[in-house]
Design an enzyme around this catalytic site. Structure first.
Site, PDB file in Angstrom:
ATOM      1  N   ASP A   1       0.851  -1.197   0.000  1.00 44.54           N
ATOM      2  CA  ASP A   1       0.000   0.000   0.000  1.00 44.54           C
ATOM      3  C   ASP A   1       0.887   1.247   0.000  1.00 44.54           C
ATOM      4  OD1 ASP A   1      -2.762   1.168   0.332  1.00 44.54           O
ATOM      5  OD2 ASP A   1      -1.660   2.177   1.921  1.00 44.54           O
TER       6      ASP A   1
ATOM      7  N   TYR B   1       3.222   9.969   0.671  1.00 42.46           N
ATOM      8  CA  TYR B   1       4.156   9.382   1.639  1.00 42.46           C
ATOM      9  C   TYR B   1       5.612   9.740   1.297  1.00 42.46           C
ATOM     10  CZ  TYR B   1       0.006   6.600   2.864  1.00 42.46           C
ATOM     11  OH  TYR B   1      -1.263   6.197   3.209  1.00 42.46           O
TER      12      TYR B   1
ATOM     13  N   LYS C   1      -2.087   5.999  -4.402  1.00 44.25           N
ATOM     14  CA  LYS C   1      -3.186   6.956  -4.204  1.00 44.25           C
ATOM     15  C   LYS C   1      -2.883   8.307  -4.841  1.00 44.25           C
ATOM     16  CE  LYS C   1      -3.633   4.732   0.291  1.00 44.25           C
ATOM     17  NZ  LYS C   1      -2.254   4.499   0.701  1.00 44.25           N
TER      18      LYS C   1
ATOM     19  N   HIS D   1      -7.225   9.740  -2.641  1.00 44.98           N
ATOM     20  CA  HIS D   1      -6.792   9.629  -1.251  1.00 44.98           C
ATOM     21  C   HIS D   1      -7.792  10.278  -0.273  1.00 44.98           C
ATOM     22  CE1 HIS D   1      -2.757   9.071   1.028  1.00 44.98           C
ATOM     23  NE2 HIS D   1      -3.760   8.897   1.846  1.00 44.98           N
TER      24      HIS D   1
HETATM   25  N1  NAP Z   1      -5.866   6.069   3.059  1.00 44.89           N
HETATM   26  C1  NAP Z   1      -5.410   6.781   4.062  1.00 44.89           C
HETATM   27  O1  NAP Z   1      -5.753   7.972   4.232  1.00 44.89           O
HETATM   28  C2  NAP Z   1      -4.466   6.149   5.034  1.00 44.89           C
HETATM   29  C3  NAP Z   1      -4.295   6.739   6.302  1.00 44.89           C
HETATM   30  C4  NAP Z   1      -3.467   6.107   7.215  1.00 44.89           C
HETATM   31  C5  NAP Z   1      -2.803   4.946   6.857  1.00 44.89           C
HETATM   32  N2  NAP Z   1      -2.954   4.416   5.587  1.00 44.89           N
HETATM   33  C6  NAP Z   1      -2.229   3.178   5.201  1.00 44.89           C
HETATM   34  O2  NAP Z   1      -2.391   2.210   6.229  1.00 44.89           O
HETATM   35  C7  NAP Z   1      -1.110   1.784   6.691  1.00 44.89           C
HETATM   36  C8  NAP Z   1      -1.182   1.372   8.160  1.00 44.89           C
HETATM   37  O3  NAP Z   1      -1.654   2.401   8.979  1.00 44.89           O
HETATM   38  P1  NAP Z   1      -0.700   3.233   9.962  1.00 44.89           P
HETATM   39  O4  NAP Z   1       0.672   3.264   9.388  1.00 44.89           O
HETATM   40  O5  NAP Z   1      -1.393   4.508  10.230  1.00 44.89           O
HETATM   41  O6  NAP Z   1      -0.746   2.453  11.321  1.00 44.89           O
HETATM   42  P2  NAP Z   1      -0.654   0.941  11.846  1.00 44.89           P
HETATM   43  O7  NAP Z   1      -0.184   0.026  10.787  1.00 44.89           O
HETATM   44  O8  NAP Z   1      -1.955   0.660  12.511  1.00 44.89           O
HETATM   45  O9  NAP Z   1       0.451   1.107  12.988  1.00 44.89           O
HETATM   46  C9  NAP Z   1       1.787   1.360  12.669  1.00 44.89           C
HETATM   47  C10 NAP Z   1       2.598   1.449  13.942  1.00 44.89           C
HETATM   48  O10 NAP Z   1       2.539   0.206  14.650  1.00 44.89           O
HETATM   49  C11 NAP Z   1       3.852  -0.300  14.871  1.00 44.89           C
HETATM   50  N3  NAP Z   1       3.754  -1.764  14.722  1.00 44.89           N
HETATM   51  C12 NAP Z   1       3.596  -2.462  13.575  1.00 44.89           C
HETATM   52  N4  NAP Z   1       3.464  -3.773  13.817  1.00 44.89           N
HETATM   53  C13 NAP Z   1       3.530  -3.913  15.168  1.00 44.89           C
HETATM   54  C14 NAP Z   1       3.466  -5.032  16.031  1.00 44.89           C
HETATM   55  N5  NAP Z   1       3.285  -6.264  15.564  1.00 44.89           N
HETATM   56  N6  NAP Z   1       3.604  -4.814  17.373  1.00 44.89           N
HETATM   57  C15 NAP Z   1       3.785  -3.579  17.858  1.00 44.89           C
HETATM   58  N7  NAP Z   1       3.854  -2.478  17.072  1.00 44.89           N
HETATM   59  C16 NAP Z   1       3.715  -2.638  15.734  1.00 44.89           C
HETATM   60  C17 NAP Z   1       4.724   0.373  13.840  1.00 44.89           C
HETATM   61  O11 NAP Z   1       6.039   0.539  14.300  1.00 44.89           O
HETATM   62  P3  NAP Z   1       7.318  -0.169  13.610  1.00 44.89           P
HETATM   63  O12 NAP Z   1       7.393   0.286  12.173  1.00 44.89           O
HETATM   64  O13 NAP Z   1       8.444   0.311  14.439  1.00 44.89           O
HETATM   65  O14 NAP Z   1       7.080  -1.645  13.736  1.00 44.89           O
HETATM   66  C18 NAP Z   1       4.044   1.727  13.692  1.00 44.89           C
HETATM   67  O15 NAP Z   1       4.482   2.622  14.682  1.00 44.89           O
HETATM   68  C19 NAP Z   1      -0.228   3.011   6.418  1.00 44.89           C
HETATM   69  O16 NAP Z   1       1.146   2.717   6.501  1.00 44.89           O
HETATM   70  C20 NAP Z   1      -0.716   3.395   5.047  1.00 44.89           C
HETATM   71  O17 NAP Z   1      -0.172   2.540   4.067  1.00 44.89           O
HETATM   72  C21 NAP Z   1      -3.804   4.982   4.703  1.00 44.89           C
END
Ligand code: NAP
Length: 336
Positions: free
Chosen positions: A48, A53, A78, A111
């Site tokens: 994704d 980004y 996106k 997006h």
């Molecule tokens: N469409 C949109 O507007 C939108 C908005 C937000 C996000 N997104 C997409 O969704 C993806 C995921 O969402 P997100 O990045 O907001 O948050 P997330 O994946 O819910 O959380 C990421 C955080 O969790 C940590 N983490 C990951 N795996 C873990 C585990 N097994 N145990 C403990 N901590 C863990 C990561 O740190 P480490 O890297 O240090 O492991 C990071 O700090 C984004 O990267 C993006 O691609 C899209």
């Protein structure tokens, strides 16, 4: 074995959406190449990405290093808000395709449902608030997304952060229904009725920020992974709380796209199980309707307005007045 989700509206139904993807927001250059390579080598097949980004070249480098056959991968990106104007959509898409080093995308999403003033600035701001392009409609941008689909540059098209009202508005004008919508979804923001309505429309749902406020940008506080119900279910299954959070999303037939640049956690996040009806019922009860990602104030647009109608009418008035003033200021500065 990761589930595959069939896209009911797809023009290219042979390839299905893998229910586990690898998120890349805030995955830094210098780390994300390795993260993507590790994920793909561990068997992830879905990436994704997004232009905003700022790391699509590095994500592309990770894809190249992993050396997996392109046909076996699902790559999403996106369209950023400064490129929703019809003259900019294809330029933005071509840049993303080039940066990722691929010849097509499996999925291209709008997006956010709000256009910024088009141009080089990703977030053109005056007084700390984004300058909006209030002329470009969702339907106009969508028509360009449909052209990209017809040209084969993208195999599926979709949206992100749209409310039900915004989806309904788009469906009025769309020739091709969105294949996928990406939304913030986790046990503290379940949006069950909305998810079920989307699924009834044949629109597949992807859950972003599946760990809730684990993403440090959301300001921390009590972490969803520490919720006693999540902890208890994790113990029952001998899984980690994060694995349970991903399993919850996959069990309700949404795809989940966790981000990690840590090899151990990338591996941990692959281990997704089907939760029982009993587990799902327990998790249903911890919903707080708590949204962590709402940039309305800085983007100058009322996102998720279905949840805040009074706020919307008040803010619309302010934003429209503000937009005019900003446009005048930009004009005076020779930028509009
Ligand atoms: N469409 C949109 O507007 C939108 C908005 C937000 C996000 N997104 C997409 O969704 C993806 C995921 O969402 P997100 O990045 O907001 O948050 P997330 O994946 O819910 O959380 C990421 C955080 O969790 C940590 N983490 C990951 N795996 C873990 C585990 N097994 N145990 C403990 N901590 C863990 C990561 O740190 P480490 O890297 O240090 O492991 C990071 O700090 C984004 O990267 C993006 O691609 C899209």
């Amino acid at each position: 074995m990761v589930k595959l989700l069939r896209l009911a509206n797809s023009a290219n139904p042979a390839k299905q959406l893998p229910a586990l993807g690898y998120g890349t927001w805030q995955a830094k250059a210098g780390e994300v190449e390795q993260g993507v390579e590790t994920a793909l080598k561990l068997g992830y097949t879905h990436i994704d990405a997004a232009a905003i980004y700022g790391n699509e070249k590095e994500v592309g480098e990770g894809i190249r290093r992993a050396g997996v056959d392109r046909e076996k991968l699902w790559i999403t990106s996106k369209l950023w808000n400064n490129s929703q104007h019809p003259d900019y959509v294809h330029k933005a898409l071509d840049k993303t395709i080039n940066d990722l080093g691929v010849s097509y995308l499996d999925l291209y999403l709008m997006h956010w449902p709000s256009a910024f003033q088009p141009g080089g600035d990703m977030i053109p701001k005056v007084g700390g608030v984004a300058v909006r392009d209030t002329e470009t409609t969702l339907a106009q941008t969508w028509a360009e997304m449909e052209k990209a689909l017809d040209q084969g540059k993208v195999k599926n098209i979709g949206i992100s952060n749209f409310t039900k009202s915004e989806v309904e508005e788009l469906l009025q004008a769309a020739k091709h229904k969105p294949d996928v919508i990406q939304l913030e979804l986790h046990p503290y923001l379940q949006q069950t009725a909305y998810v079920e309505w989307l699924q009834s429309q044949g629109i597949e749902v992807t859950a972003y920020s599946p760990f809730g406020n684990q993403n440090p940008i959301y300001g921390g506080g009590e972490l969803l992974r520490d919720d006693p119900v999540i902890q208890e279910i994790a113990k029952i299954h001998g899984k980690t709380p994060n694995q349970i959070l991903l399993s919850w999303g996959a069990t309700r037939n949404t795809s989940v796209i966790p981000k990690s640049t840590n090899a151990g956690r990338i591996e941990e996040n692959k281990d997704i199980i089907e939760l029982s009806t009993d587990d799902m019922a327990k998790i249903a009860k911890i919903d707080k309707n708590k949204r962590f990602n709402d940039p309305s104030t800085t983007f100058g647009y009322v996102f998720f307005a279905d949840e805040k109608p009074a706020y919307k009418s008040a803010l619309d008035a302010i934003t429209n007045a503000g937009s005019k003033a900003k446009q005048a200021a930009l004009k005076a500065a020779g930028k509009a």
